[in-house]
Design an enzyme around this catalytic site. Structure first.
Site, PDB file in Angstrom:
ATOM      1  N   ASP A   4       0.831  -1.210   0.000  1.00  0.00           N
ATOM      2  CA  ASP A   4       0.000   0.000   0.000  1.00  0.00           C
ATOM      3  C   ASP A   4       0.863   1.256   0.000  1.00  0.00           C
ATOM      4  OD1 ASP A   4      -2.339   1.406  -0.021  1.00  0.00           O
ATOM      5  OD2 ASP A   4      -2.853   1.060   2.083  1.00  0.00           O
ATOM      6  N   ASN A   6       1.284   3.421  -2.951  1.00  0.00           N
ATOM      7  CA  ASN A   6       1.797   3.863  -4.262  1.00  0.00           C
ATOM      8  C   ASN A   6       1.284   5.261  -4.620  1.00  0.00           C
ATOM      9  OD1 ASN A   6       2.833   1.318  -4.431  1.00  0.00           O
ATOM     10  ND2 ASN A   6       1.442   0.581  -6.019  1.00  0.00           N
ATOM     11  N   ARG A  64       0.075   7.709  -2.621  1.00  0.00           N
ATOM     12  CA  ARG A  64       0.632   8.777  -1.780  1.00  0.00           C
ATOM     13  C   ARG A  64       2.092   9.067  -2.124  1.00  0.00           C
ATOM     14  NH1 ARG A  64      -1.387   6.036   3.498  1.00  0.00           N
ATOM     15  NH2 ARG A  64      -1.961   4.482   1.941  1.00  0.00           N
ATOM     16  N   TRP A  65       2.832   8.012  -2.426  1.00  0.00           N
ATOM     17  CA  TRP A  65       4.247   8.172  -2.815  1.00  0.00           C
ATOM     18  C   TRP A  65       4.338   9.089  -4.039  1.00  0.00           C
ATOM     19  CZ3 TRP A  65       7.044   7.006  -7.237  1.00  0.00           C
ATOM     20  CH2 TRP A  65       8.443   6.949  -7.103  1.00  0.00           C
ATOM     21  N   HIS A 122       2.376   3.424  -9.145  1.00  0.00           N
ATOM     22  CA  HIS A 122       2.188   1.980  -9.319  1.00  0.00           C
ATOM     23  C   HIS A 122       3.390   1.351 -10.039  1.00  0.00           C
ATOM     24  CE1 HIS A 122      -1.724   2.231  -7.617  1.00  0.00           C
ATOM     25  NE2 HIS A 122      -2.259   2.912  -8.610  1.00  0.00           N
ATOM     26  N   SER A 134      -7.810  -5.453  -4.971  1.00  0.00           N
ATOM     27  CA  SER A 134      -8.938  -5.999  -4.210  1.00  0.00           C
ATOM     28  C   SER A 134     -10.224  -5.844  -5.016  1.00  0.00           C
ATOM     29  CB  SER A 134      -9.065  -5.249  -2.885  1.00  0.00           C
ATOM     30  OG  SER A 134      -9.559  -3.942  -3.110  1.00  0.00           O
ATOM     31  N   GLU A 171     -12.652  -4.336  -4.093  1.00  0.00           N
ATOM     32  CA  GLU A 171     -13.095  -2.960  -3.851  1.00  0.00           C
ATOM     33  C   GLU A 171     -12.333  -1.970  -4.744  1.00  0.00           C
ATOM     34  OE1 GLU A 171     -12.332  -5.139  -1.365  1.00  0.00           O
ATOM     35  OE2 GLU A 171     -14.376  -5.470  -0.654  1.00  0.00           O
ATOM     36  N   TRP A 182     -12.112  -1.937  -7.815  1.00  0.00           N
ATOM     37  CA  TRP A 182     -12.861  -1.606  -9.049  1.00  0.00           C
ATOM     38  C   TRP A 182     -13.497  -0.231  -8.920  1.00  0.00           C
ATOM     39  CZ3 TRP A 182     -11.844  -4.420 -13.121  1.00  0.00           C
ATOM     40  CH2 TRP A 182     -11.586  -5.788 -12.993  1.00  0.00           C
ATOM     41  N   ARG A 207     -12.175   2.445  -8.121  1.00  0.00           N
ATOM     42  CA  ARG A 207     -11.252   3.553  -8.435  1.00  0.00           C
ATOM     43  C   ARG A 207     -11.566   4.118  -9.825  1.00  0.00           C
ATOM     44  NH1 ARG A 207      -5.376   2.502  -5.730  1.00  0.00           N
ATOM     45  NH2 ARG A 207      -6.208   1.878  -3.701  1.00  0.00           N
ATOM     46  N   LEU A 245      10.056 -21.157  -5.055  1.00  0.00           N
ATOM     47  CA  LEU A 245       9.194 -20.141  -4.427  1.00  0.00           C
ATOM     48  C   LEU A 245       7.847 -20.124  -5.127  1.00  0.00           C
ATOM     49  CD1 LEU A 245       8.654 -17.482  -2.740  1.00  0.00           C
ATOM     50  CD2 LEU A 245       9.726 -16.230  -4.614  1.00  0.00           C
ATOM     51  N   ARG A 299       2.081  -4.903   6.102  1.00  0.00           N
ATOM     52  CA  ARG A 299       1.368  -3.848   5.378  1.00  0.00           C
ATOM     53  C   ARG A 299       2.170  -2.568   5.437  1.00  0.00           C
ATOM     54  NH1 ARG A 299      -4.929  -2.560   4.565  1.00  0.00           N
ATOM     55  NH2 ARG A 299      -4.661  -0.810   3.129  1.00  0.00           N
TER      56      ARG A 299
END
Ligand code: IPE
Ligand code: IPE
Ligand code: MG
Length: 264
Positions: free
Chosen positions: A12, A14, A16-17, A29, A57, A59, A61, A63, A123, A206
Site C-alpha cells: 500500500d 503507491n 501517496r508516494w 504503481h 482488491s 473494492e 474496481w 477507483r 518459491l 502492510r
C-alpha cells in the site's frame, strides 16, 4: 531462528508516494512494481517458500477507470517481463481471486504464467487480483455445501422428498442431518479455498501506515503475525524487509498455549 514459510504483503501507498513527488498515481504503481522485483529476489535469497502479494482488491474496481485500466496493463506487462526470471529461479506462479471477471488479456497472461511455471519448486508467488477474503469464504461455503448436496444418493433422496410433497420443514431437517452425518468440518471448507494446499500466512506485512486487512486473507490470517510500517510501498527496500523479518523472529507464536509448552 525460524523464518516465515508464507509471507503475505499488502502493498500500500503507491498513490501517496506519487503525490508526494508531484507524479501521477500511475507512476506510483510503476515504482511499486519495481519494489515487487526486489522482494521476490529477497524471498528467493532467504528461501521463503510462499510469497503472497495483494495487488488488486474487489473494492479497487471503485477507483477511477483510468487507474484501473493502467493497473491491469501493468499486471500484464509485469507478468510477461518477469517470466524469464520465474523460469530461471524455479518460481511457481499462482493467483487468488475471481479470474473470470478480469479483462481477457489479463486472464490470458495469468493463465500463461501459471502453466509455464507449474514445475517451479523454489518459491510460490501468489498474486491476489480481484481478491476478497469475504468472497473467498463465500465461494468455499458454496462449493463445499454443493459437494454434499450433489452426492448422487442425496440428490435422489431430496428429489423423492420433493416428489412426495414433504413439507419444507421436513426437507430442511433432512438437509441439516446431512451435515451431521458427514461431520462437516473446517477441512471441508478449507478444501474449497482458492489454493487449498497453501499454508496460512505466518507473517502479514502492510506498508503505508494503514492498520487494517482491507479484506485480505480473512480466514487464513487467524494466527498470522502482523507487521505495519509507515514506509510507502515504492520505498520499501531489502533493508526494510530484513527489519521486518527480524521483528518476526522476535515474536512468540503461542497458538493458544502457554510459554512453558512452546519448546516441547
Ligand atoms: C496500493 O497503493 C496499490 C493498489 C491498491 C493497487 P494505493 O494505490 O492504494 O496507494 P495509496 O493508498 O493511494 O497511497
Ligand atoms: C488494499 O489497499 C488493497 C491492495 C493493496 C491491493 P487499498 O489502498 O485498496 O486499501 P484501503 O481502501 O485503503 O483499505
Ligand atoms: Mg491504498
Amino acid at each position: 531462528m525460524t523464518l516465515p514459510r508464507h509471507i503475505a504483503i499488502i502493498m500500500d501507498g503507491n498513490g501517496r508516494w506519487a503525490t508526494q513527488k508531484g507524479l501521477s498515481r500511475s507512476e506510483g504503481h510503476l515504482a511499486g512494481a519495481k519494489t515487487v522485483e526486489v522482494l521476490i529476489k529477497e524471498c528467493l535469497r532467504h528461501k521463503i517458500p510462499h510469497l503472497s502479494l495483494y495487488a488488486f482488491s474487489t473494492e479497487n474496481w471503485n477507483r477511477p477507470q483510468e487507474e484501473v485500466d493502467y493497473l491491469f496493463e501493468l499486471f500484464c506487462q509485469f507478468i510477461k517481463s518477469e517470466l524469464p526470471l520465474m523460469l530461471q529461479e524455479g518460481i511457481r506462479f499462482s493467483m487468488i481471486g475471481e479470474k473470470s471477471k478480469l479483462p481477457p488479456s489479463a486472464q490470458t497472461a495469468l493463465e500463461h504464467a501459471i502453466s509455464e511455471t507449474k514445475k517451479g519448486n523454489n518459491l510460490e508467488l501468489i498474486l491476489a487480483i480481484n481478491y476478497s477474503g469475504t468472497q473467498e469464504i463465500l465461494h468455499a461455503v458454496r462449493q463445499s455445501v454443493s459437494e454434499i448436496l450433489l452426492q448422487k444418493e442425496q440428490k435422489a433422496y431430496i428429489q423423492n422428498l420433493i416428489n412426495d410433497k414433504k413439507s419444507s420443514e421436513d426437507i430442511l431437517s433432512y438437509l441439516t442431518s446431512l451435515f451431521d452425518d458427514i461431520h462437516y468440518t473446517e477441512q471441508n471448507l478449507r478444501n474449497n479455498l482458492y489454493l487449498p494446499d497453501l499454508p496460512d500466512p505466518d507473517f502479514i506485512i502492510r506498508t503505508s501506515g494503514e492498520l487494517r486487512l482491507s479484506n485480505f486473507y480473512l480466514l487464513q490470517a487467524a494466527y498470522s503475525e502482523f507487521y505495519f510500517t509507515d514506509t510507502l510501498w515504492p520505498d520499501f527496500s531489502a533493508r526494510d524487509f530484513e527489519k521486518a523479518l527480524l521483528a518476526y523472529q522476535n515474536r512468540k507464536r503461542r497458538f493458544g498455549k502457554i510459554d512453558e509448552q512452546l519448546d516441547q
